[in-house]
Scaffold this motif. Structure first.
Motif, mmCIF file in Angstrom:
data_model
loop_
_atom_site.group_PDB
_atom_site.id
_atom_site.type_symbol
_atom_site.label_atom_id
_atom_site.label_comp_id
_atom_site.label_asym_id
_atom_site.label_seq_id
_atom_site.Cartn_x
_atom_site.Cartn_y
_atom_site.Cartn_z
ATOM 1 N N ASP A 292 -4.538 5.578 4.792
ATOM 2 C CA ASP A 292 -4.626 5.920 3.376
ATOM 3 C C ASP A 292 -3.262 6.115 2.743
ATOM 4 O O ASP A 292 -3.017 5.685 1.605
ATOM 5 N N LYS A 293 -2.348 6.747 3.469
ATOM 6 C CA LYS A 293 -1.055 7.108 2.883
ATOM 7 C C LYS A 293 0.024 6.043 3.069
ATOM 8 O O LYS A 293 0.863 5.837 2.176
ATOM 9 N N GLY A 295 -0.538 2.689 4.676
ATOM 10 C CA GLY A 295 -0.959 1.302 4.655
ATOM 11 C C GLY A 295 -1.252 0.715 6.021
ATOM 12 O O GLY A 295 -1.088 1.356 7.062
ATOM 13 N N GLN A 433 -9.573 0.862 -3.838
ATOM 14 C CA GLN A 433 -8.503 -0.126 -3.694
ATOM 15 C C GLN A 433 -8.902 -1.359 -4.495
ATOM 16 O O GLN A 433 -10.027 -1.851 -4.384
ATOM 17 N N GLU A 618 -0.615 -7.105 3.706
ATOM 18 C CA GLU A 618 0.425 -6.073 3.747
ATOM 19 C C GLU A 618 1.829 -6.605 3.470
ATOM 20 O O GLU A 618 2.782 -5.838 3.488
ATOM 21 N N PHE A 637 -2.392 -3.226 0.914
ATOM 22 C CA PHE A 637 -1.325 -2.382 0.371
ATOM 23 C C PHE A 637 -0.245 -3.190 -0.343
ATOM 24 O O PHE A 637 0.476 -2.656 -1.170
ATOM 25 N N GLU A 638 -0.131 -4.492 -0.031
ATOM 26 C CA GLU A 638 0.804 -5.336 -0.765
ATOM 27 C C GLU A 638 0.304 -5.553 -2.194
ATOM 28 O O GLU A 638 1.101 -5.771 -3.109
ATOM 29 N N SER A 640 -2.359 -3.409 -3.826
ATOM 30 C CA SER A 640 -2.551 -2.105 -4.481
ATOM 31 C C SER A 640 -2.770 -1.038 -3.427
ATOM 32 O O SER A 640 -3.327 -1.304 -2.358
ATOM 33 N N LYS A 641 -2.339 0.199 -3.757
ATOM 34 C CA LYS A 641 -2.514 1.334 -2.862
ATOM 35 C C LYS A 641 -3.886 1.967 -3.109
ATOM 36 O O LYS A 641 -4.561 1.695 -4.087
ATOM 37 N N GLU A 643 -6.318 4.806 -4.281
ATOM 38 C CA GLU A 643 -6.262 5.793 -5.349
ATOM 39 C C GLU A 643 -7.527 6.638 -5.337
ATOM 40 O O GLU A 643 -8.613 6.137 -5.041
#
Length: 646
Positions: A292-293, A295, A433, A618, A637-638, A640-641, A643
């Motif tokens: 989660d934090k 990636g 995500q 990623e 994660f590349e 969007s993170k 939220e």
């Protein structure tokens, strides 16, 4: 009847019919010819004989002279009869020969009946007619000619027929041998033997047929080899976790069940005849937090570090194989049997893995549960004992626990209390995500998180909810909370439901009952279905999807490609999106083979009008490679993170 016999009998029948026809025609023509010869011969004889005896008929006939002249002609044997008549048709002289011919068989004479014509010739002196001469040639000469011609024709046609039959037989043999070779090699093809025909005939058509068959055989052999390679590769995929190169759950289940059935042993049997060992379940306790934090890449590094430590620790064991049960849980089967040694080993293993501890691992590096297995125990019993030990390990310091027969069966009660609390307090939240197509938001995937009992991971809670019969209640809780927040979401959202809920008709009825009526709201809802579900529960899911699509709900099949047999169901289900299994897209920019495979899966989906999503993207290189393969949407994660959803 075989084709060879059919061809041979057919050729013989045609040759026989042709021979008989030609023979009859030839004999008829010959018969007509000799009959014309007999008529001409009789006519010539009657004319010349009439001239010869004409002087002897003047006045008083000179019978002696006439008789001498007639006998001279008649005795040659070429005449059936010679008759001299006066002007009153009274016979002056008559000579006849028998019609029996010894040199020609009677049946032949009956078959070819020759009737020589009776030729008349007037005997005259100047203008005065003195009598009439009748001459009929003997048919014997004609029969002999005709019989000789028949013998010659039979010899010629018979010889020709024999030669033709022999030649035809050779040709039929060549054809039949070629066809037999094709048949034999076709049977070998069906048995997986790809042998070309070595004896290639010179006949153009047969040669082309054999060469075409050999070409087909070679292509099939190449295709078969390619398929075998693909099967081997997919078998590896089926039994191997791609990200860690360890065995997967399927491989683990097969291995343990064989051991429990004594088909395979881990250690030498002790004196009492029992064979047993130790099973360790190792959970990466901080994996969810890292994912989660930080990636997927950090999550993958964390996982790889733990696997390397486990592999190094058990490298000298008889069976050092590591298996991955799910994202966070790994299993090792050890040859340790003694309970005391088991306790020592689990603590050494824990300290060995703890060497990679980092500040980012908020819940620690791992928790380890251990349990004994031995032949005679069921798979479910072994798994339950070790899983209960893991649950106890999560609440222990250090995070290790070894199951023993004297342990109270309190884990089930503890977990029921935890699950009841989550349901009663509705302790659920979502993190989202975004999934992008180009730079546009396609939809958001909402992941479930539990804000109660932070000591337990989301996967741990879900696993026990399934084990203790709470899964449908959790699915209903997820649906209710997602629908309550759906109206405020600016984008479409996707939620994940369990296979149990997707296949349960009562859940279907409940779902459609709580679903908002407004299509404006339902159009924003997407349900993600695990690929395995559409293989195992096809009919139930097909019915559910049919009802949901009427309400404008969309569907995504996730982890597509993990179960290749699911491809056959795509045409019937027609989901809106396919989400590729991460094992295909991880490091895809570095693997040509993976790129070809993904391109094939994308082409299959696009052929059915389905959009393709790649998750766990990623890096920029990974994203660019996937876009070049016509993947429609990207997630990771590349892109969007995660939220928090409020």
């Amino acid at each position: 009847m075989s084709l060879k016999k059919q061809l041979l009998f057919g050729m013989i029948a045609i040759l026989t019919l042709t021979f008989i026809s030609l023979f009859v025609l030839q004999m008829t023509a010959t018969q007509r010819f000799v009959e014309r010869q007999l008529a001409s011969h009789a006519k010539d004889t009657a004319t010349s004989l009439g001239l010869a005896i004409s002087p002897a008929l003047q006045g008083l006939p000179d019978i002696a002279s006439i008789d001498t002249i007639v006998n001279a002609i008649f005795d040659r044997g070429y005449y059936q009869s010679i008759t001299l008549l006066d002007t009153q048709n009274a016979i002056i002289i008559q000579r006849t020969n028998p019609t029996q011919i010894d040199s020609v068989p009677n049946w032949f004479q009956l078959l070819f009946n020759i009737q020589p014509p009776l030729v008349d010739s007037q005997v005259s002196n100047d203008w005065r007619i003195n009598g009439k001469l009748q001459v009929q040639s003997h048919p014997g000469f004609a029969y002999e000619q005709l019989y000789a011609a028949a013998a010659d024709n039979l010899l010629i046609y018979g010889t020709g027929s024999i030669i033709t039959i022999v030649f035809s037989l050779l040709m039929v043999n060549i054809i039949s041998q070629t066809l037999t070779s094709i048949q034999t090699h076709s049977q070998k093809l069906s048995n997986g033997e790809f042998q070309s025909i070595e004896n290639v005939p010179n006949t153009f058509e047969l040669k082309e047929t054999v060469l075409s068959f050999n070409a087909m055989t070679n292509k099939l052999a190449t295709a078969h080899q390619h398929v075998n390679e693909e099967i081997l590769r997919f078998k590896t995929y089926a039994l191997t976790d791609k990200q860690t190169n360890t065995g997967n759950r399927r491989a683990f289940e097969a291995t343990l069940k064989k051991m429990l059935l004594r088909e395979q042993i881990i250690s030498d049997p002790p004196s009492d005849g029992q064979v047993s060992g130790t099973m360790y379940i190792i959970r990466l306790t901080s994996l969810q937090t890292v994912s989660d934090k930080l990636g997927f890449i950090s999550q993958q590094q964390y996982t790889q570090d733990v696997v390397q430590k486990i592999s190094a620790f058990f490298a000298k064991d008889k069976y050092p194989q590591v298996y991955r049960l799910n994202d966070a849980d790994f299993v090792v089967l050890s040859s340790v049997v003694d309970p005391t040694l088991r306790i020592e080993e689990i603590n050494r293993l824990y300290q060995h893995i703890k060497q990679i501890d980092k500040t980012e691992y908020k819940q620690g590096v791992v928790a380890i549960g251990a349990g004994e297995f031995s032949p005679g125990l069921s798979y479910d019993v072994v798994m339950t004992r070790t899983d209960n030990a893991l649950t106890s390990a999560l609440e222990s310091q250090p995070s290790v626990f070894v199951h023993s027969a004297d342990d109270p069966a309190s884990n089930k009660t503890q977990w029921r209390a935890i699950l009841d609390t989550i349901i009663a307090q509705e302790s659920i939240e979502f993190v989202s995500q975004t999934i992008h197509q180009d730079k546009y938001v396609m939809y958001q995937e909402w992941f479930t998180r539990f804000n109660e009992n932070s000591a337990h991971s989301t996967s741990d809670i879900f696993a026990n909810a399934h084990k203790h019969g709470y899964m449908l209640e959790f699915d209903k809780l997820i649906v209710k909370h997602a629908l309550s927040k759906l109206t405020k979401s600016p984008a479409k959202i996707a939620i994940n439901l369990s296979r149990l809920a997707l296949a349960d008709s009562e859940f279907h009825a409940w779902f459609f009952n709580v679903l908002p009526v407004s299509p404006t709201i339902t159009r924003k809802l997407i349900i993600e279905i695990p690929e395995r579900a559409i293989v195992d529960d096809f009919q139930q899911i097909s019915d559910f999807m049919a009802q949901a699509k009427v309400r404008f709900i969309q569907f995504t099949v996730e982890r597509f490609g993990a179960q290749l047999s699911s491809i056959q169901h795509l045409k019937a289900l027609r989901p809106d999106y396919l989400k590729l299994d991460p094992r295909y897209t991880f490091a895809i920019h570095l693997e040509d083979e993976q790129q070809r495979l993904v391109k094939t899966l994308v082409d299959v989906a696009h052929g059915l009008g389905i959009k393709v999503i790649a998750e766990q993207v990623e890096s920029e290189a990974q994203a660019l490679c996937l876009e070049s393969l016509n993947v429609d949407c990207l997630q990771g994660f590349e892109i969007s993170k995660l939220e928090q959803v409020f």
